[in-house]
Each structure stands twice: as structure tokens, then as C-alpha cells.
Design an enzyme around this catalytic site. Structure first.
Site, PDB file in Angstrom:
ATOM      1  N   SER A  14      30.179   5.681  -2.155  1.00 40.18           N
ATOM      2  CA  SER A  14      31.124   4.707  -2.729  1.00 40.18           C
ATOM      3  C   SER A  14      31.030   3.323  -2.102  1.00 40.18           C
ATOM      4  O   SER A  14      32.015   2.625  -1.932  1.00 40.18           O
ATOM      5  CB  SER A  14      32.584   5.176  -2.601  1.00 40.18           C
ATOM      6  N   LEU A  15      29.813   2.923  -1.724  1.00 36.67           N
ATOM      7  CA  LEU A  15      29.646   1.594  -1.141  1.00 36.67           C
ATOM      8  C   LEU A  15      29.518   0.523  -2.216  1.00 36.67           C
ATOM      9  O   LEU A  15      29.547  -0.661  -1.919  1.00 36.67           O
ATOM     10  CB  LEU A  15      28.368   1.562  -0.288  1.00 36.67           C
ATOM     11  N   GLY A  18      26.160   0.567  -7.445  1.00 36.49           N
ATOM     12  CA  GLY A  18      26.085   0.191  -8.851  1.00 36.49           C
ATOM     13  C   GLY A  18      26.345  -1.295  -9.031  1.00 36.49           C
ATOM     14  O   GLY A  18      25.617  -1.989  -9.736  1.00 36.49           O
ATOM     15  N   ASP A 147      21.122  13.277   1.846  1.00 33.54           N
ATOM     16  CA  ASP A 147      21.706  14.354   1.038  1.00 33.54           C
ATOM     17  C   ASP A 147      20.587  15.294   0.595  1.00 33.54           C
ATOM     18  O   ASP A 147      19.517  14.835   0.169  1.00 33.54           O
ATOM     19  CB  ASP A 147      22.327  13.811  -0.270  1.00 33.54           C
ATOM     20  N   CYS A 386      41.124   5.360 -29.407  1.00 29.44           N
ATOM     21  CA  CYS A 386      40.657   6.722 -29.686  1.00 29.44           C
ATOM     22  C   CYS A 386      41.833   7.700 -29.704  1.00 29.44           C
ATOM     23  O   CYS A 386      42.604   7.693 -30.653  1.00 29.44           O
ATOM     24  CB  CYS A 386      39.563   7.113 -28.691  1.00 29.44           C
ATOM     25  N   LEU A 387      42.048   8.481 -28.639  1.00 29.42           N
ATOM     26  CA  LEU A 387      43.217   9.358 -28.632  1.00 29.42           C
ATOM     27  C   LEU A 387      44.491   8.515 -28.792  1.00 29.42           C
ATOM     28  O   LEU A 387      45.492   8.989 -29.336  1.00 29.42           O
ATOM     29  CB  LEU A 387      43.268  10.164 -27.327  1.00 29.42           C
ATOM     30  N   HIS A 512      35.677   2.969 -29.037  1.00 25.59           N
ATOM     31  CA  HIS A 512      35.948   2.567 -27.647  1.00 25.59           C
ATOM     32  C   HIS A 512      35.469   1.128 -27.434  1.00 25.59           C
ATOM     33  O   HIS A 512      34.370   0.905 -26.913  1.00 25.59           O
ATOM     34  CB  HIS A 512      35.229   3.505 -26.673  1.00 25.59           C
ATOM     35  N   GLU A 514      36.182  -0.897 -25.283  1.00 26.47           N
ATOM     36  CA  GLU A 514      36.054  -1.273 -23.858  1.00 26.47           C
ATOM     37  C   GLU A 514      34.603  -1.238 -23.375  1.00 26.47           C
ATOM     38  O   GLU A 514      34.298  -1.792 -22.326  1.00 26.47           O
ATOM     39  CB  GLU A 514      36.933  -0.371 -22.979  1.00 26.47           C
TER      40      GLU A 514
HETATM   41  N1  GLN Z   1      40.239  14.075 -28.043  1.00 24.15           N
HETATM   42  C1  GLN Z   1      40.086  13.180 -29.131  1.00 24.15           C
HETATM   43  C2  GLN Z   1      38.901  13.536 -30.006  1.00 24.15           C
HETATM   44  O1  GLN Z   1      38.054  14.287 -29.606  1.00 24.15           O
HETATM   45  C3  GLN Z   1      39.979  11.752 -28.650  1.00 24.15           C
HETATM   46  C4  GLN Z   1      38.716  11.479 -27.905  1.00 24.15           C
HETATM   47  C5  GLN Z   1      38.778  10.189 -27.108  1.00 24.15           C
HETATM   48  O2  GLN Z   1      39.828   9.620 -26.923  1.00 24.15           O
HETATM   49  N2  GLN Z   1      37.640   9.756 -26.611  1.00 24.15           N
HETATM   50  O3  GLN Z   1      38.792  13.058 -31.117  1.00 24.15           O
END
Ligand code: GLN
Length: 539
Positions: A14-15, A18, A147, A386-387, A512, A514
Site C-alpha cells: 500500500s505504498l 499504482g 513475497d 447502477c444498483l 458506471h 465514474e
Molecule cells: N446488482 C445489480 C446488478 O447486477 C447492480 C450491479 C451494480 O451496481 N454494479 O444488476
């Protein structure tokens, strides 16, 4: 021929390998070079797709649908290097390839061994990204030197350097120089030991990047250089950043890292660095941190909030939106189960915006639904990802349409009102196996909506990672009650974006977004969501 940089880590995990790798990529790109980024992860999972975010943080999704390590998110936020599934390998995936070859008889009766077969396969993976148009490939080796599981990678890069020639590749080792309070001193011994371990396996680092919380005194740097056989100017400090991760490349540039690499690898096509926009962006962040500057509070209601990195790209995108609005975004992380027990009003009072990110499984879903109800009823800007979109559909069905027990079939197979169902049922097709919708898909945006205002386009591409969908059987009912389906797949068969025009800013996306935000170019929906939160606060 592409040159290679291998980034390894020592002393502790965790240094920030990336971030350091991404920063190196950025510096080289800004010197006009074509860069490719790659990460090797020494664990046995074939990819991080099935790992809990508690184990490994966010699963980062690429355009081609590869589910990868979150470090690839840093690569994309910092550089323009194209990423695909060849940019992240795990030991599991490498062994899978080898075992498949063995079963197909391709080893012609030989004994299949770590050396040479695993190491050869690792070298193949490195070569895959070194296409003729590339100047530099940066390969980050996950884990820490010493490691057990990482050793085939270290052996492979040792052999690789031998094959391509030492002048075509370089080893950058990231270590920690800890400060011992009791002694009042910075300690260089762990760095020395870590380099000894590297040298034991035949790797002499060219550059040491020393993470430190305090300035390392000159004579300590001299000592590190001498003991580790590294040029004095190649002992580079990376002091803990004060405000933001986006300061790292500036600090590395200030310490001469880009020039050192260009010289060491003979990158004669490198030009002088162009970095104004980045410097300006970092100045902007520093400015926003000053006392008395504008801020806005966003609540992120999720299930993995205790893990710092589980929603990494969402947190970063919110920061990018802050940069775009020159306003500090304070993100409050709220455990969705707490909303169930403590109550939405108690936990969310005073926030300027509410975001519900993606997730799987039913733990905490009722808390998310309660948070969304609170946002809808109190006219607080809401962004569901998404969800988050699926929970917004459940909330609206239950509390506005009066469909008691409406649910996603992910959480209740027998719900009387499956407002979220399996996408194969939507498309009326039967597919076997891998039913996850993964990677980039087109989305058609309806003019005159919040989504269109943000994107300024009628066709956009975003990344997806989900199995369930809004149920088309309920579209009409939702629309009659005021919901707008502002984005769908171009054929109209799947819902992509929903919004509520009666609310100041209420929007859910099945994708997504993001994964497409950068500090210098915020993703438009994040930008407008935070913009709406700022507008609410001003009122
Ligand atoms: N669990 C939900 C699905 O499979 C949402 C997935 C998510 O939020 N990435 O559709």
C-alpha cells in the site's frame, strides 16, 4: 522498439505503486511519448471480478469489459494510454493459459514448470502491450519484493531485461523511509534491506523512489545511494502529499524523475514537458483547501463504505466535480444498514446531495431505498449509479405507485412486482453462462432532459457491469407518474437513464460513469450532480 519500465515495491504494501506508475506515465506522456500501462497481480484469482470490494477495493471495468485492479483506474485518470484486458494479468490467469496449453498437448510431453513456462508466459504478457507504435511500456508488479507469490514475476523481468538489453529497460523501486518518533529520525535501513532482496534475485534498481512523511536529509539520501548502488540523483523522494494525489506527478517532476528516465532509456524523441493544465488543476485544489473556501457536502450511501477504496472511482469523480466547480466536495460515507436502523432524516439532515453507488446482494438495500425516498421527498439532488438506479425504481414503485413489496428479483425472487428483473427476460433472449453486461455500450439520450443537458449529445458511451435491468413492463406506469426514461439502448430495449423532472436533480444511471472521469475533465453527470448540490446549498 518500445522501452520498458518495471515498477516494483518494497518494505510494506500500500505504498502507492499504482499512483507512482500512473504519475510516471503522465510525465512521459506530457513529454510527447506514447505510453502503455500494465499491471501484474500475483494472486490466484483469474481476475478481481469475483472478489469482494472488502478484499481488494473497487473492481475497475475497462471498455472491453475486463474487470481489473483499481490501479488501472489511476492509469486512466492520469494518462491517455489505451487500456484493455492485456493491461492486467493475475497469476490465476497466467496459470489458466498454461494449464489450457498443457491440456491441449502444446508442451509436447515436457514437464511444465514455473521456470521457464510460467516466466515465459509472463514475458509474453509484457510483450503483448509493446506494440511498434509505443515508446514506453510501464509494467507495475503488484505485491512486495520477497513475497513468495510474486517471485515468478521478478524472475521474469530479470530474464526480460537480459533479452531486450539492459539499456532498453529500467527498474524503478518504490520503498518507504519511515520516521521513528522515539529516535526523532528517518530510517533508511528498510530501504537498504529491500534493495538487498532485489539484488539477491538479480535485479539492480536504477531509480529508488522513497515514500516519506518528512524531507529526507541530504546525507541520508547519500547513504541510500551508496548502500543501494544507485546514482545519487536517482534517489527520489516522494513526500506525503498535502492535499491531493494529483500532486504526486508534480513532486516527481520537481525531483527530476522524467529527465532521468528520458536520459537513461535514450528516449531521443521526448520533447520538453507541457504541464500547465495539470499544474493549474493542482493549484486549484490547493486553493480550494484554504479556510473559508466554498464547500458542498455529498452523502454516499453504500454498503462497502468502511473500505477506503471500495468506491474509489466514485470518490475521485466527486473530487473532479469539485475541481470543475472550484468547490471542495466533502464526501460523507454512510453505511446503508445504518440508515435502516438509525433513520434517513437523522443521518442525512444537512447534506447537499445524496449518491447511491453500485453494489451486489441485498444487505443494506432497504437503507438505500430509505435514503432515496428522503432525497426525493426533500428535493435533495440525487444521483443513483447502477444498483442506485435500481433502488430508485424500487423506492418509486413502493412509495409513489403503491406497489407494496416491489423489488428487484436479485433480492426477492418471488416479489409480486419485479420492477427490476433479469436482462435476458427484457431482451426476450436466452443466454447461457456469462450473463453480466460488461464493458462499454451505446446509450441514446433524449433531448430536453437533465442527461442531455449534461452530455450535450444524443449518443454516449459508458461502461457497464450489471446483470439486472429496469423491467419494461413497468415503463408506462412509471412514466404516467412522472418518471422520464431519458436514456435507453439505441434500440430502446433497455433502460439506461431515469430522471424525475418534478425534482431539482434526480437521476439514475444503469452504467458506471465514474470510470470515465478525469481530474482535468470531469464526467458530465458527476459535474451536474455536484452543480445541483451547490445550487441547493446556495438557496
Ligand atoms: N446488482 C445489480 C446488478 O447486477 C447492480 C450491479 C451494480 O451496481 N454494479 O444488476
Amino acid at each position: 522498439m518500445a522501452k520498458h519500465i518495471f515498477v516494483t515495491g518494497g518494505v510494506v504494501s500500500s505504498l502507492g505503486k499504482g499512483l507512482t506508475s500512473a504519475s510516471i506515465g503522465l510525465l512521459l506522456e506530457r513529454r510527447g511519448l506514447k505510453v502503455r500501462m500494465q499491471k501484474m497481480d500475483p494472486y490466484l484469482n483469474v481476475d478481481p471480478g469475483t472478489m469482494s470490494p472488502y478484499q481488494h477495493g473497487e473492481v475497475y471495468v475497462l471498455d472491453d469489459g475486463a474487470e481489473t485492479d483499481l490501479d488501472l483506474g489511476h492509469y486512466e485518470r492520469f494518462t491517455n494510454a489505451p487500456l484493455n484486458r492485456d493491461c492486467n494479468f493475475t497469476t490465476g490467469r497466467i496459470y489458466q493459459t498454461i494449464i489450457d496449453k498443457e491440456r491441449a498437448g502444446l508442451y509436447r510431453g515436457k514437464t511444465v514448470q514455473v521456470v521457464p513456462h510460467v516466466t515465459d508466459e509472463i514475458k509474453n504478457c509484457i510483450r503483448k502491450v509493446a506494440t511498434p507504435d509505443v515508446d514506453v511500456v510501464i509494467t507495475e508488479i503488484g505485491g512486495t519484493v520477497g513475497d513468495i507469490e510474486g517471485s515468478p514475476y521478478f524472475e521474469a523481468i530479470r530474464q526480460f531485461a537480459l533479452e531486450v538489453g539492459r539499456s532498453h529497460c529500467m527498474f524503478i523501486h518504490l520503498t518507504l523511509v519511515p520516521y521513528l518518533k522515539a529516535a526523532g529520525e528517518l530510517k533508511t535501513k528498510p530501504t537498504q534491506h529491500s534493495v538487498q532482496e532485489l539484488r539477491r534475485i538479480g535485479l539492480q534498481p536504477d531509480v529508488l523512489i522513497c515514500r516519506t512523511e518528512r524531507e529526507i536529509p541530504r546525507d541520508e539520501c547519500d547513504k541510500i545511494a551508496l548502500m543501494c548502488s544507485v546514482e545519487r540523483r536517482a534517489v527520489i523522494q516522494e513526500k506525503d502529499r498535502e492535499f491531493s494525489i494529483y500532486e504526486v506527478p508534480l513532486s516527481l517532476m520537481g525531483n527530476g524523475l522524467d529527465s532521468l528516465i528520458v536520459e537513461r532509456l535514450g528516449l531521443t524523441n521526448a520533447r520538453s514537458i507541457e504541464f500547465e493544465d495539470w499544474t493549474e488543476m493542482v493549484d486549484n485544489i490547493r486553493d480550494m483547501a484554504k479556510p473559508g473556501s466554498r464547500d458542498v457536502t455529498i452523502a454516499l450511501v453504500g454498503k462497502y463504505v468502511k473500505h477506503r477504496d471500495a468506491y474509489k472511482s466514485v470518490y475521485e469523480s466527486l473530487d473532479h466535480a469539485g475541481i470543475a466547480h472550484h468547490t471542495k466536495v466533502k464526501t460523507v460515507r454512510i453505511e446503508s444498514e445504518d440508515v435502516e436502523t438509525v433513520g434517513a432524516a437523522e443521518l442525512l439532515a444537512g447534506v447537499d446531495g445524496i449518491l447511491v453507488p453500485g453494489g451486489f446482494d441485498k444487505r443494506g438495500v432497504l437503507g438505500k431505498v430509505a435514503a432515496i425516498r428522503y432525497a426525493r421527498e426533500n428535493h435533495i439532488p440525487f444521483f443513483g449509479i447502477c444498483l442506485g438506479l435500481q433502488c430508485a425504481a424500487i423506492e418509486f414503485a413502493r412509495n409513489v405507485l403503491g406497489l407494496a413489496d416491489a423489488n428487484s428479483i436479485e433480492f426477492d425472487k418471488d416479489t409480486p412486482h419485479p420492477v427490476v428483473c433479469l436482462m435476458d427476460e427484457q431482451k426476450k433472449v436466452t443466454r447461457v453462462g456469462g450473463t453480466m453486461r460488461l464493458g462499454t455500450f451505446d446509450c441514446a439520450i433524449k433531448p430536453g432532459t437533465l442527461a442531455h443537458k449534461a452530455y450535450q449529445a444524443e449518443l454516449v458511451k459508458e461502461r457497464h457491469r450489471h446483470r439486472f435491468e429496469f423491467n419494461n413492463d413497468y415503463r408506462e406506469m412509471f412514466a404516467e407518474a412522472g418518471f422520464v426514461f431519458s436514456g435507453t439502448t439505441p434500440d430502446g430495449s433497455l433502460v439506461e437513464v431515469i430522471e424525475l423532472p418534478s425534482h431539482p436533480w434526480f437521476l439514475g444511471v444503469q452504467c458506471h460513469p465514474e470510470f470515465k472521469s478525469k481530474p482535468t475533465a470531469c464526467q458530465p453527470l458527476f459535474r451536474d450532480f455536484v452543480g445541483a448540490a451547490i445550487a441547493r446549498k446556495k438557496k
